[in-house]
Scaffold this motif. Structure first.
Motif, mmCIF file in Angstrom:
data_model
loop_
_atom_site.group_PDB
_atom_site.id
_atom_site.type_symbol
_atom_site.label_atom_id
_atom_site.label_comp_id
_atom_site.label_asym_id
_atom_site.label_seq_id
_atom_site.Cartn_x
_atom_site.Cartn_y
_atom_site.Cartn_z
ATOM 1 N N VAL A 284 53.637 63.536 112.339
ATOM 2 C CA VAL A 284 53.988 62.327 112.567
ATOM 3 C C VAL A 284 54.822 61.429 111.972
ATOM 4 O O VAL A 284 55.604 62.628 111.146
ATOM 5 C CB VAL A 284 52.331 61.030 111.880
ATOM 6 N N TYR A 285 55.409 61.135 112.384
ATOM 7 C CA TYR A 285 56.958 60.059 111.590
ATOM 8 C C TYR A 285 56.996 59.170 111.214
ATOM 9 O O TYR A 285 55.940 58.103 112.472
ATOM 10 C CB TYR A 285 57.910 60.828 112.896
ATOM 11 N N ASP A 286 57.117 58.744 110.574
ATOM 12 C CA ASP A 286 57.789 56.919 110.183
ATOM 13 C C ASP A 286 58.594 56.705 110.235
ATOM 14 O O ASP A 286 59.353 57.436 111.327
ATOM 15 C CB ASP A 286 57.968 57.701 108.820
ATOM 16 N N GLU A 287 58.913 55.038 109.969
ATOM 17 C CA GLU A 287 60.186 55.077 111.260
ATOM 18 C C GLU A 287 61.233 55.320 110.207
ATOM 19 O O GLU A 287 62.605 54.739 111.438
ATOM 20 C CB GLU A 287 59.577 53.157 110.082
ATOM 21 N N HIS B 162 55.811 64.239 109.008
ATOM 22 C CA HIS B 162 55.002 64.484 107.216
ATOM 23 C C HIS B 162 53.812 65.021 108.363
ATOM 24 O O HIS B 162 53.263 64.471 109.126
ATOM 25 C CB HIS B 162 54.486 62.656 107.399
ATOM 26 N N ARG C 81 50.022 52.853 106.987
ATOM 27 C CA ARG C 81 51.063 52.831 107.923
ATOM 28 C C ARG C 81 51.215 53.319 108.606
ATOM 29 O O ARG C 81 50.419 53.393 109.208
ATOM 30 C CB ARG C 81 52.697 53.628 106.581
ATOM 31 N N TYR D 156 52.750 55.342 112.286
ATOM 32 C CA TYR D 156 53.330 56.166 112.297
ATOM 33 C C TYR D 156 53.459 56.043 113.866
ATOM 34 O O TYR D 156 52.547 56.187 115.025
ATOM 35 C CB TYR D 156 52.802 57.375 111.353
#
Length: 961
Positions: free
Chosen positions: A537-540, A545, A598, A600
């Motif tokens: 997954v990608y954060d903002e 990640h 958070r 994602y």
RNA sequence: GCGGCGGUGGCGCAGUGGCGACGCAGCAGACUUAGGAUCUGUGGCCCUUGAUCGGGCUUGAGGGUUCGAAUCCCUUCCGCCGCACCA
């Protein structure tokens, strides 16, 4: 379906007919299934049912994973499966614990395309296909351990595919240790300063995104912006291996373009050397090893820096073009340079105007270098690889207006761009030595460039290059004309000259010896629905990640539309859009990855088709393990290194040669990573590889070149007719579209599965392709009928064997057959094994007396691996209650396997004149006397003087007169 | 172009220095109302013979090594498979 009429049935109610075969086969298949006859025992875990079995020597036998196609099987498909089954059954009868099963490689394009067309979920159609195929395969009597079967689309399976991806993602290659290590150990090195960060700042001062970027440069799985093969027609990117030589997609045959896209890659290049050198210990066909070696393409050479004047006219050491060459010994002969059109330095070196006196043919007719370069680059980019290919002989290019300096001679050399230099190989730039390289020679002739002969031709052509018709490229010659500041190569051989110049270059810091590979990193993402989702997954901030193990598997979500966005196949100016990206509910996800919940965004690419087949051999070992990929004890039992197979691996892996580089290279790579990380004990996945041939079939075409149904073609006097029209015959592949497919179901119905198995094995050597001959199948059916008749009375169904002792001739025939058949079986020579069984059976048939029980039983055991159903039936009729699956395969008595008398051929001048029956141990002198006294020999000699007698006891005497 | 593999009866193929295995097709016969079922026999080509017997020639072509070659060596032709401007 049988050709036998009711009349014949009444005459022989217990004849081995197709109906009887079908009855026998179904009964034994049911019994094997209920008794779990083919269950292989693990040393521990949930499949450790039988410690006695697990204590035996093991054999792990595998077929290449089938894709469950909707078209159904034709007789060519099971060839390899039958062969491995025969081999596996033979191994069980020689005291082995045999692991043999078959799963499905079930992700793939056909199901997805079918889904796009019909709206059927790929899982639904794939599962239906698997059911059909299972039924077809079951009918063949394959002895698979069904408990170990699975499909790559099972979430329980791809959970581990994703887990392995994360292992690879979370690793880096430590060149010093020459193995992969966990990425955490690299982070630790950066953190404590043992390893410097790229820009020298302390690790802690880098932002998370910067750290991520640095690590990305080391991870074995990484996302990067890179030139990839973009196929608008398929709407996806493709691996190099999936692109044909003429620049089209292997699937669909659409044009493929180079595009710079962010994609997931696997750093397989880190393993290039090990993938190459570890081939040596493998028992693989040389042809396949060779293809892998060529694909990896290791070449030793040197990198050399050529200083270039930049566009502002400054000669500068900073602006250097690095070339890769394998002929650094010819450096004095480098009279120009070529960069790939896409080379990043091109713009920096192009001057405003053509230098004074520029040769008109160099400019391409353009007013300025910038115009010429721009025009050439545009033209090169628009050309497909097919076009480049077609023009390969005509060298094109254009002068950049810049000059570089030959670092050893100090001469200025013009710099060209030309598409015969590829951006993807070496450094994308070459030093051109026209006198000693055929491509450079052709270019130099076309552009009237100077040549310098620095290797003395050995073919008498002389050193004046203006008189040459081609380059002189031999390695077996001496260097001339190559003396400069602090270096002279004159008089050296090519090999010594290479060493000398490499040393000189590295002393001066302008070059070094290096190894270059043709192999590139493996493009691992696809814009597809029907594949494994990435556990990423990608954060903002866009930082990727890895998901923790506890969140696996990441299951494929349901979508409305399975198709990637496809485009006009010829429109290069497009970019991919994945099916998963349209499902916002799935792509956006709230997770706690350690620093609180958070939001994602999920990775929406899926893995390529090869992911699932990269490691399935390991899962067969321990298919239900929910804690680990495979229990180490179980892996080491089945695949660990041992005598004769130092790298470990599957004992026999059978499949088509078309997987020579793709699947086999990827699977080896994953295996090595898992080994490096300590998850498995074997270094290689497949110890012995065997490529089965293809079953071909005749294709009949009418006058319009359209294939006509092969089954309805008639042969009349060497010509072929269909519906009263003459048709042509050609050997080709078997398949629905060519209207020549024969299905195993048809053959089973007409003769039975045992006949089909026997025929496929008897057609020829397993590794050779051969045509399916419908008329010849009956030959193996007859063999089985005769075997049956030698044991069973066709009228009563009673066993006819006698309790008499076999006569000596029969015993010898039996033991000779046993001896030959066991050798043939062990070496996969099933065709000759069948010939020897046939011979034995013919002998028993001709003896015209009841077959002695001892001989009948051995005969049944001999044929059991090949025709297991009829063998089981006869075995049971002979009074045995247990299956013969684990009965002992007959062992030959060496004394009986050899004839008491051998035929000695007596030749006169090489022509056979007489034959003598002699004991095998006859002394030479005695044999010679016997031969010379033979009446036929005496007659043939007619009193002529004997010059010489050659005796090769016991088989030959040759008399020379 | 480079590399690899292979050419043996009408067909699929055995045979790695010394009798051409096994199967299909073909031919002849048996059992049969009949048979593309089953069984038995036969088994490349040429010469010779009433028929046997006997002889000669045969493993893509040509040459060589050897007492002896399908097998080893050289030349050449044909077919299949890889790779393909890889520096």
């Amino acid at each position: 379906m049988s050709d036998t009429t009711p009349a014949a049935e009444t005459a022989a109610p217990h004849r081995y007919t197709a109906q009887l075969a079908a009855d026998i086969e179904r009964r034994w298949q049911d019994r094997w299934e209920t008794e779990g006859t083919f269950a292989a025992a693990n040393p521990s875990g949930d499949l450790d049912s039988d410690p006695e079995l697990a204590a035996r020597p093991k054999k792990f036998i595998m077929d290449m994973f089938p894709y469950p196609s909707g078209a159904g099987l034709h007789v060519g498909h099971p060839l390899g499966y039958i062969a491995t089954d025969v081999y596996a059954r033979f191994q069980r009868m020689t005291g082995h614990n045999v692991l043999h099963t078959l799963g499905f490689d079930a992700f793939g394009l056909p199901a997805e395309q079918y889904a796009v067309q019909t709206g059927t979920h790929p899982r639904v159609s794939t599962e239906a296909n698997m059911v059909t195929m299972q039924a077809q395969l079951r009918r063949l009597g394959l002895g698979h351990d069904r408990r170990r079967s699975f499909a790559t689309i099972d979430p329980d399976y791809y959970r581990w595919t994703q887990w392995i991806f994360l292992q690879i993602y979370n690793s880096w290659y430590d060149k010093a240790a020459d193995r992969a290590r966990p990425i955490a150990e690299l982070v630790a090195q950066f953190a404590d300063g043992t390893r410097e960060t790229p820009d020298g700042r302390p690790w802690a001062e880098l932002t998370a995104a910067e750290q991520s970027e640095v690590l990305s440069g080391h991870r074995l799985a990484y996302a990067a912006q890179s030139p990839v093969n973009w196929c608008p027609g398929l709407g996806t990117v493709l691996a190099n291996e999936e692109v044909t030589a003429d620049g089209r997609s292997e699937r669909g045959n659409y044009p493929v373009f180079k595009a710079n896209l962010r994609q997931w890659m696997m750093r397989i290049t880190a393993y290039a050397d090990r993938l190459l050198s570890d081939l040596d210990a493998l028992d693989w066909p040389e042809a396949i090893k060779l293809q892998q070696r060529n694909w990896i393409g290791r070449s030793e050479g040197a990198r050399v820096d050529f200083p270039v004047r930049t566009a502002d006219g400054q000669a500068s050491a900073d602006a250097a073009v690095t070339v890769f060459t394998t002929r650094q010994d010819t450096l004095f002969g480098a009279t120009y340079m070529v960069l790939a059109p896409e080379h990043e330095l091109v713009e920096a070196i192009v001057p405003a105007a053509w230098p004074e006196g520029t040769h008109p043919v160099w400019t391409g007719g353009h007013a300025t270098p910038a115009d010429a370069v721009a025009a050439y680059r545009k033209q090169a980019a628009s050309k497909s690889d097919v076009e480049r290919q077609a023009e390969a002989k005509d060298k094109t290019g254009v002068f950049t207006g810049a000059f570089a300096v030959n670092p050893v001679s100090g001469d200025p050399v013009p710099v060209f761009i030309a598409d015969y230099v590829l951006m993807g190989y070496g450094t994308g730039a070459i030093m051109a030595v026209p006198a000693h390289d055929t491509r450079d020679f052709a270019f130099a002739r076309a552009f009237e460039l100077p040549m310098r002969c620095v290797v003395e031709p050995t073919d008498g052509r002389g050193t004046d290059t203006t008189t040459w018709d081609d380059a002189f490229a031999s390695y077996d010659a001496t260097i001339v004309n190559s003396a400069g500041e602090g270096i002279s190569l004159d008089g050296l051989g090519v090999v010594e000259a290479k060493a000398a110049i490499t040393r000189w270059l590295s002393e001066r810091g302008i070059g070094e010896g290096t190894v270059n590979y043709r192999l590139r990193d493996w493009l691992f993402s696809r814009q597809r629905y029907w594949g494994e989702p990435f556990p990423i997954v990608y954060d903002e901030d866009g930082v990727p990640h890895a998901l923790p193990d506890s969140m696996l598997p990441v299951e494929l979500p349901e979508v409305d539309d399975y198709s990637p966005r496809t485009f006009d196949p010829d429109d290069a100016d497009t970019s991919p859009e994945t099916p998963l990206s349209r499902n916002a509910e799935w792509t956006t996800v709230e997770l706690d990855l350690g620093d609180g919940p958070r939001t994602y965004r999920r990775e929406t690419n899926t893995m390529p088709n090869w992911a699932g087949s990269c490691w399935y051999e390991l899962r067969y070992l321990d298919p239900n393990n929910s804690e680990r990929l495979v229990d180490p004890a179980v892996e080491s039992y089945w695949m660990g290194p041992r005598d004769g197979r130092p790298a470990g691996g599957v004992d026999l892996y059978v499949g088509g040669a078309e997987h020579a580089v793709l699947h086999l290279l990827y699977a080896r790579f994953w295996h090595k990573v898992l080994f490096d990380l300590g998850h498995i004990s074997s270094v290689e996945p497949f110890h012995k590889l065997y490529n089965q041939g293809m079953i071909q079939a005749y294709v009949y075409r009418d006058a319009r070149r359209i294939a006509v149904p092969a089954a309805e073609v008639e042969e009349l006097g060497g010509e072929y007719w269909y519906n009263g029209e003459r048709v042509t015959r050609l050997l080709g592949k078997m398949g629905k579209s060519l209207k020549n497919a024969v299905t195993p179901d048809e053959i089973c119905a007409e003769f039975g599965a045992d006949t089909l198995r026997l025929y496929e094995m008897a057609m020829g050597p397993l590794d050779v392709s051969r045509p399916w001959e419908p008329r010849a199948v009956v030959g193996q059916y007859r063999l089985l009928q005769r075997v049956w008749r030698n044991v069973v009375d066709e009228a009563t169904g009673e066993v006819t064997v006698s309790d008499a002792e076999p006569d000596e001739e029969t015993l010898r025939a039996l033991h000779k057959a046993i001896d030959g058949v066991s050798g043939d079986m062990a070496e996969l020579r099933f065709n000759t094994a069948i010939a020897k069984i046939t011979e034995l059976n013919n002998h028993l048939t001709k003896a015209a007396a009841p077959v002695p029980r001892a001989v009948a039983e051995q005969l049944v055991l001999l044929i059991a691996p090949l025709a297991p159903h009829i063998a089981e039936e006869l075995w049971s009729k002979l009074g045995h209650t247990a299956s013969l699956t684990h009965a002992d395969f007959p062992v030959a008595d060496p004394a009986l396997a050899q004839d008491p008398e051998v035929t000695c051929v007596v030749q006169i001048k090489g022509k056979v004149k007489a034959r003598l029956e002699v004991p095998p141990a006859i002394p030479e002198a005695e044999l010679e006397a016997l031969a010379l006294a033979d009446p036929a020999v005496v007659a043939a000699l007619g009193g002529a003087a004997i010059r010489k007698v050659i005796v090769r006891a016991p088989k030959l005497v040759n008399i020379v007169i």
